[in-house]
Write a protein that holds these residues in place. Structure first.
Motif, PDB file in Angstrom:
ATOM      1  N   THR A 171       6.541  -5.252  -8.685  1.00 16.08           N
ATOM      2  CA  THR A 171       6.403  -3.792  -8.691  1.00 16.08           C
ATOM      3  C   THR A 171       7.088  -3.234  -7.458  1.00 16.08           C
ATOM      4  OG1 THR A 171       4.251  -4.073  -9.751  1.00 16.08           O
ATOM      5  CG2 THR A 171       4.740  -1.903  -8.826  1.00 16.08           C
ATOM      6  N   TRP A 228       6.668   1.544  -0.789  1.00 17.92           N
ATOM      7  CA  TRP A 228       5.482   0.856  -0.307  1.00 17.92           C
ATOM      8  C   TRP A 228       5.481   0.739   1.211  1.00 17.92           C
ATOM      9  CZ3 TRP A 228       1.849   0.394  -3.732  1.00 17.92           C
ATOM     10  CH2 TRP A 228       2.080  -0.013  -5.045  1.00 17.92           C
ATOM     11  N   CYS A 287       5.336   2.498  -5.853  1.00 21.29           N
ATOM     12  CA  CYS A 287       3.994   2.897  -6.263  1.00 21.29           C
ATOM     13  C   CYS A 287       4.027   3.389  -7.708  1.00 21.29           C
ATOM     14  CB  CYS A 287       3.486   4.008  -5.338  1.00 21.29           C
ATOM     15  SG  CYS A 287       1.918   4.742  -5.885  1.00 21.29           S
ATOM     16  N   VAL A 325       2.004   5.220  -9.217  1.00 22.14           N
ATOM     17  CA  VAL A 325       1.438   6.562  -9.350  1.00 22.14           C
ATOM     18  C   VAL A 325       2.447   7.633  -8.956  1.00 22.14           C
ATOM     19  CG1 VAL A 325      -0.397   8.117  -8.583  1.00 22.14           C
ATOM     20  CG2 VAL A 325      -0.894   5.681  -8.932  1.00 22.14           C
ATOM     21  N   CYS A 326       3.016   7.506  -7.737  1.00 16.26           N
ATOM     22  CA  CYS A 326       3.918   8.554  -7.240  1.00 16.26           C
ATOM     23  C   CYS A 326       5.377   8.140  -7.215  1.00 16.26           C
ATOM     24  CB  CYS A 326       3.484   9.005  -5.852  1.00 16.26           C
ATOM     25  SG  CYS A 326       3.736   7.751  -4.567  1.00 16.26           S
ATOM     26  N   ASP A 386      -0.801   7.851  -1.496  1.00 13.32           N
ATOM     27  CA  ASP A 386      -2.051   7.955  -2.261  1.00 13.32           C
ATOM     28  C   ASP A 386      -2.960   6.736  -2.125  1.00 13.32           C
ATOM     29  OD1 ASP A 386      -0.986   6.004  -4.094  1.00 13.32           O
ATOM     30  OD2 ASP A 386       0.088   7.600  -5.124  1.00 13.32           O
ATOM     31  N   GLY A 387      -2.540   5.733  -1.314  1.00  6.80           N
ATOM     32  CA  GLY A 387      -3.397   4.584  -1.077  1.00  6.80           C
ATOM     33  C   GLY A 387      -3.402   3.524  -2.148  1.00  6.80           C
ATOM     34  N   THR A 388      -2.600   3.659  -3.186  1.00  5.70           N
ATOM     35  CA  THR A 388      -2.526   2.651  -4.235  1.00  5.70           C
ATOM     36  C   THR A 388      -2.144   1.295  -3.647  1.00  5.70           C
ATOM     37  OG1 THR A 388      -1.880   4.305  -5.884  1.00  5.70           O
ATOM     38  CG2 THR A 388      -1.364   2.013  -6.390  1.00  5.70           C
ATOM     39  N   LEU A 389      -2.791   0.232  -4.130  1.00  4.84           N
ATOM     40  CA  LEU A 389      -2.530  -1.118  -3.650  1.00  4.84           C
ATOM     41  C   LEU A 389      -1.902  -1.963  -4.752  1.00  4.84           C
ATOM     42  CD1 LEU A 389      -5.863  -1.855  -1.744  1.00  4.84           C
ATOM     43  CD2 LEU A 389      -3.649  -1.269  -0.729  1.00  4.84           C
ATOM     44  N   ALA A 390      -1.113  -2.945  -4.352  1.00 10.87           N
ATOM     45  CA  ALA A 390      -0.530  -3.902  -5.293  1.00 10.87           C
ATOM     46  C   ALA A 390      -0.319  -5.215  -4.572  1.00 10.87           C
ATOM     47  CB  ALA A 390       0.795  -3.389  -5.857  1.00 10.87           C
ATOM     48  N   ARG A 440       0.850  -1.191   0.000  1.00 11.54           N
ATOM     49  CA  ARG A 440       0.000   0.000   0.000  1.00 11.54           C
ATOM     50  C   ARG A 440       0.885   1.240   0.000  1.00 11.54           C
ATOM     51  NH1 ARG A 440      -1.112   3.108   4.036  1.00 11.54           N
ATOM     52  NH2 ARG A 440      -0.524   1.522   5.568  1.00 11.54           N
ATOM     53  N   CYS A 441       0.564   2.180  -0.877  1.00 13.94           N
ATOM     54  CA  CYS A 441       1.312   3.434  -0.927  1.00 13.94           C
ATOM     55  C   CYS A 441       0.835   4.347   0.204  1.00 13.94           C
ATOM     56  CB  CYS A 441       1.127   4.137  -2.266  1.00 13.94           C
ATOM     57  SG  CYS A 441       1.933   5.767  -2.341  1.00 13.94           S
TER      58      CYS A 441
END
Length: 371
Positions: free
Chosen positions: A19, A29, A22, A24-25, A9-13, A5-6
């Protein structure tokens, strides 16, 4: 369910992906996972004598890559200061705590290659544990890295890439390689599994002190991996009701390279924006090469963790670092210069009990020459 989780910005993977940051940014992680049970000092009797004894709070279990890391001694130095001898790890530094997590994760993902970047100790640890796991490994280091460390990296069978310039240029080179398909980036900064390895340092303190912690924990801070691991552990212990309060985190930097201490004292939440071109020159010279990090990617998290603990930043000049290394050697403890910075900062500490980590063996860098 364990996932990356970033924190920005909350992005998940999924953790099964390669990966490394993140998308996005491009930031590091954090890790979302659930602790599977509650520890107690009594429940640990008879368990394996390594950091893997704390299996309930670790994101991996049943490792094939272990070298018996962890469970290092805690010894008194003064009436208020004790030292944890993490230079007695298999590769002679505390970085084994996180490197074994990265290598074990990589072994399970079976990538084509593993890459890492380091000023020395993380690189030697990743090289050793990749050798244990049977994984091909390339380690990027800045020019001027201690010969003892580069020799150790090569001895473990890793490919060594020396990068002109400083620590930031080295990180950029490794990150470019990490973007190659089939590559696992064993980053002690970007991959949160490393932090869940370093947090075992505090779980060991808690166990050795009979289910309690000292008033303060001092840690050397460059990229902040030990400090953030300590913050994770103290938060978890508090949430489980295993401690009544969190100790203050004392973050120690060399005066010569102290961007986080400067930001902390200015009341900033992060480092100022970097508008300079990609760095190619070394940072200011310091004996504490292991923490000479001008722009740690987790700066915001480090500053927040120190403030949340009620702690502070301490800085030490070069002459005190050398003096602390010699003083420790006179006490029977030969550590590298980076490993002496906390003793330099809190050797005369009287504000309650404090533990310092002796992070790396003196054989890695030798005794500091007088300036």
């Amino acid at each position: 369910m364990t996932a990356y989780r970033c924190p920005q910005d909350g992005t998940l993977a999924e953790t099964t992906a390669l990966t490394w940051c993140c998308p996005v940014c491009r930031g590091p992680w954090d890790l979302d996972f659930e602790i599977t049970g509650t520890l107690s000092p009594g429940s640990l009797a008879g368990r394996v004598n390594s950091l893997w004894r704390y299996e309930e709070v670790l994101p991996l279990a049943a490792p094939a890559t272990t070298l018996g890391e962890g469970r290092t001694p805690l010894v008194p130095l003064t009436g208020t200061v004790s030292a944890k001898l993490d230079f007695l790890m298999p590769t002679l530094s505390f970085k084994d705590r996180g490197a074994v997590m990265l290598a074990e994760l990589a072994r399970r993902l079976n990538p084509d290659r593993v890459v890492a970047d380091s000023s020395g100790n993380a690189g030697t640890a990743v090289a050793a544990y990749c050798a244990r796991a049977g994984l091909p490994c390339t380690v990027y280091v800045p020019e001027g890295t201690s010969p003892g460390k580069t020799e150790q990296i090569r001895a473990h069978g890793a490919r060594l890439e020396t990068v002109p310039g400083g620590r930031e240029a080295t990180a950029l080179a490794a990150r470019a390689a990490a973007d190659t398909p089939g590559t696992f980036y064993a980053s002690h900064v970007f991959n949160p599994y490393f932090l869940h390895g370093t947090k075992t340092y505090v779980y060991e303190l808690w166990e050795d002190l009979g289910g309690s912690l000292p008033d303060a924990i001092a840690v050397p801070v460059g990229n902040g991996t030990l400090l953030l691991g300590a913050a994770l552990a103290t938060a978890e212990l508090l949430a489980q009701g295993l401690i009544e309060r969190r100790p203050a985190l004392l973050a120690v930097q060399a005066e010569a390279v102290s961007p986080l201490a400067t930001a902390f004292r200015a009341g900033a939440d992060d480092l100022p924006a970097d508008e300079s071109p990609a760095p190619t020159t070394p940072t200011a010279p310091t004996l504490a090469e292991g923490i000479a990090i001008p722009r740690p990617p987790r700066a915001r998290q480090i500053l927040a963790a120190v403030r949340a603990s009620g702690g502070t930043f301490l800085t030490v000049p070069e002459e005190r670092i050398r003096g602390a290394q010699l003083d420790l050697a006179a006490r029977g403890l030969h550590v590298e210069t980076t490993g002496a910075v906390c003793w330099a900062a809190v050797g005369d500490w009287t504000e309650g009990s404090v533990v310092v980590p002796l992070c790396g063996a003196g054989l890695k860098t030798g005794l500091a020459a007088p300036h």
